[in-house]
Design an enzyme around this catalytic site. Structure first.
Site, short mmCIF file in Angstrom:
data_model
loop_
_atom_site.label_atom_id
_atom_site.label_comp_id
_atom_site.label_asym_id
_atom_site.label_seq_id
_atom_site.Cartn_x
_atom_site.Cartn_y
_atom_site.Cartn_z
N THR A 225 45.48 -10.40 -48.70
CA THR A 225 45.49 -10.58 -47.25
C THR A 225 44.34 -11.47 -46.80
O THR A 225 44.48 -12.28 -45.88
CB THR A 225 45.41 -9.21 -46.54
OG1 THR A 225 46.50 -8.40 -46.96
CG2 THR A 225 45.47 -9.37 -45.03
N GLY A 226 43.19 -11.35 -47.47
CA GLY A 226 42.06 -12.22 -47.16
C GLY A 226 42.41 -13.67 -47.33
O GLY A 226 42.04 -14.53 -46.50
N GLU A 243 35.43 -8.98 -46.58
CA GLU A 243 35.05 -8.00 -47.62
C GLU A 243 36.35 -7.54 -48.24
O GLU A 243 37.09 -6.75 -47.65
CB GLU A 243 34.26 -6.84 -46.98
CG GLU A 243 33.51 -6.01 -48.01
CD GLU A 243 34.31 -4.82 -48.48
OE1 GLU A 243 35.11 -5.00 -49.43
OE2 GLU A 243 34.14 -3.74 -47.92
N CYS A 277 36.06 0.66 -51.40
CA CYS A 277 36.01 -0.67 -51.98
C CYS A 277 34.90 -0.79 -53.01
O CYS A 277 35.08 -1.39 -54.07
CB CYS A 277 35.81 -1.72 -50.89
SG CYS A 277 37.18 -1.80 -49.71
#
Length: 468
Positions: A225-226, A243, A277
């Site tokens: 998605t980043g 992030e 994460c």
């Protein structure tokens, strides 16, 4: 009506117009979240742009004062917020769980409010002085994840507001209530329109990434998605802080005392049931201490209670979503097919409720297995035996991700290894501990940009040089 009920009533809508949000452990509907559209987003961004200049004009001192009031409001309703988090996301109230997350929201707001950035003198000579200042960007979009929805939301919101920006928040569709609750509490003290939630679907998220009137995007989530956000934001050059998660390695050195490091190691792995994460995702242990480390982790895995988030005895909870449960189940099944050994766990725990997977230790596994190479994001740890430290370092650095890492053993020897690890943060004899004053961010496919402290404030502001 209970305080929790009152807060839920303030943030939810009716069944006919909202989307049902389930309890992570039972599937029971907690409440109905609003479903905003792209048109709602456009209206919200326009309002934010209108209100932002006045908010910026209030100055740092006044903005900080109001942020302190917002933090006080969260503290006053911390238990209600924690219960919403525990039910919606699944993390237990106790330990490093929902109460910890709720308290962290207030703490991070206060830190952003109190951190100062003074103009930096770049050059000074007779008749000339150049200074570097940091000024608001305008409108910041904060796109948050489902694993620490309230706290990570605050990591994005608080510094952005502190620096004079207006903020539009897009929570995960899995955990919107936690974010709606935090924003509701904060907005009891903030001017109308400078902090707004748009609880929409992927179409809304896509529009944020390409929106011509959004000046900065902060995103915490998947690398895939980043990359989509980078592509979508290219035409209007919105600034980005990304992030993107990590497949964090840990290296246990020869001579490490398994009993001494076991508890910190365990929680570095299994905080939030592994759904973090910067949790430790793959553990390389020297042959000389391998059996002892595995035995200590097994004992902790079997003795740490797992259950519903609102059960005061629970320290581990369910996977937050059925999708994540399926990912963890697939990775463990693949490891077994490859000949790995399940030391403990390795299966669902349906008697506890929905989406529960037993705390799992996996041995007799190597790099190349999906459980080692992919980010499992659940209560499972592959423990890989090594004999050559150089080889372990190479393996640790082999991942495309580089968010966090840790080295365990003699501090001096560990520091030498830490300097060679490709990661945004390397911890020694701990893992995943964050400090609001210490910058945090990843490298490689874990994203770019820094959060927290002065570096985090600068990342949500525009540098401006004034030369006299």
């Amino acid at each position: 009506m209970s305080d929790v009920g009152m807060l839920l009533k303030a943030i939810t809508v009716g069944e006919s117009t909202g989307r049902a949000i389930p309890d992570a452990a039972t599937g029971e509907t907690i409440g109905y979240a609003p479903v905003h559209t792209v048109a709602d987003l456009d209206t919200t961004v326009e309002r934010a742009r209108e209100r932002q200049p006045e908010w910026a004009s209030r100055g740092h001192a006044e903005r900080s004062r109001l942020l302190h009031l917002a933090a006080d409001e969260i503290d006053a309703h911390a238990e209600e917020l924690a219960v919403i988090i525990a039910r919606e996301q699944g993390k237990p109230l106790n330990g490093a769980g929902a109460r910890f997350e709720a308290a962290g929201c207030a703490a991070w707001i206060r830190n952003a409010a109190d951190t100062t950035i003074e103009p930096e003198v770049l050059f000074e000579a007779e008749g000339t002085r150049s200074e570097l200042h940091y000024v608001p960007l305008g409108v910041v979009a904060a796109i948050g994840p489902w694993n620490w929805p309230a706290l990570i939301g605050i990591w994005q919101i608080a510094p952005s507001l502190r620096m004079g920006n207006a903020v539009v928040v897009k929570p995960s569709s899995y955990t919107p209530l936690s974010v709606l609750a935090v924003v509701e509490l904060m907005n009891r003290h903030l001017p109308e329109g400078v902090l707004t939630v748009v609880a929409g679907n992927r179409e809304v998220g896509s529009r944020i990434a390409s929106h011509p009137k959004i000046d900065k995007i902060m995103f915490t989530g998947s690398t895939e998605t980043g990359r989509e956000i980078v592509r979508s934001s290219a035409h209007n050059l919105a600034r980005l802080t990304l992030e993107l998660g990590g497949n964090d390695p840990g290296i246990v050195l020869p001579g490490a005392d398994a009993k001494v490091i076991a508890e910190s190691l365990f929680w570095g792995i299994f905080i939030n049931t592994g759904q973090t994460c910067a949790a430790l995702k793959r553990l390389y242990v020297h042959d000389s201490v391998y059996d002892e480390v595995v035995a200590e982790l097994k004992e902790l895995a079997e003795s740490t209670p797992m259950g519903h988030g609102t059960d005061e005895a629970s320290l581990l909870g369910p996977l937050s979503t059925p999708q994540q449960f399926d990912i963890v189940s697939r990775l463990v099944a693949d490891a077994v097919e490859r000949g790995a050994t399940i030391v403990t766990g390795g299966e669902a725990a349906p008697e506890l409720g929905k989406n529960f997977f037993r705390t799992t230790i996996v041995t007799d596994i190597e790099d190349g297995a999906a459980l080692v190479d992919e980010e499992q994001f659940g209560p499972v740890i592959p423990v890989i035996r090594y004999t050559d430290l150089e080889d372990a370092i190479v393996r640790a650095n082999a991942s495309e991700q580089g968010l966090g890492a840790s080295v365990w053993g003699d501090p001096e020897e560990a520091r030498k290894v830490a300097e060679r690890i490709d990661s945004g943060t390397v911890w020694i004899n701990q893992h995943g501990t964050l400090n609001p004053m210490v910058p945090f961010g990843g490298i490689k496919a874990s994203g770019y940009g820094l959060e927290f402290g002065a570096h985090g404030l600068k990342s949500v502001a525009a540098p401006k040089v004034i030369t006299v």
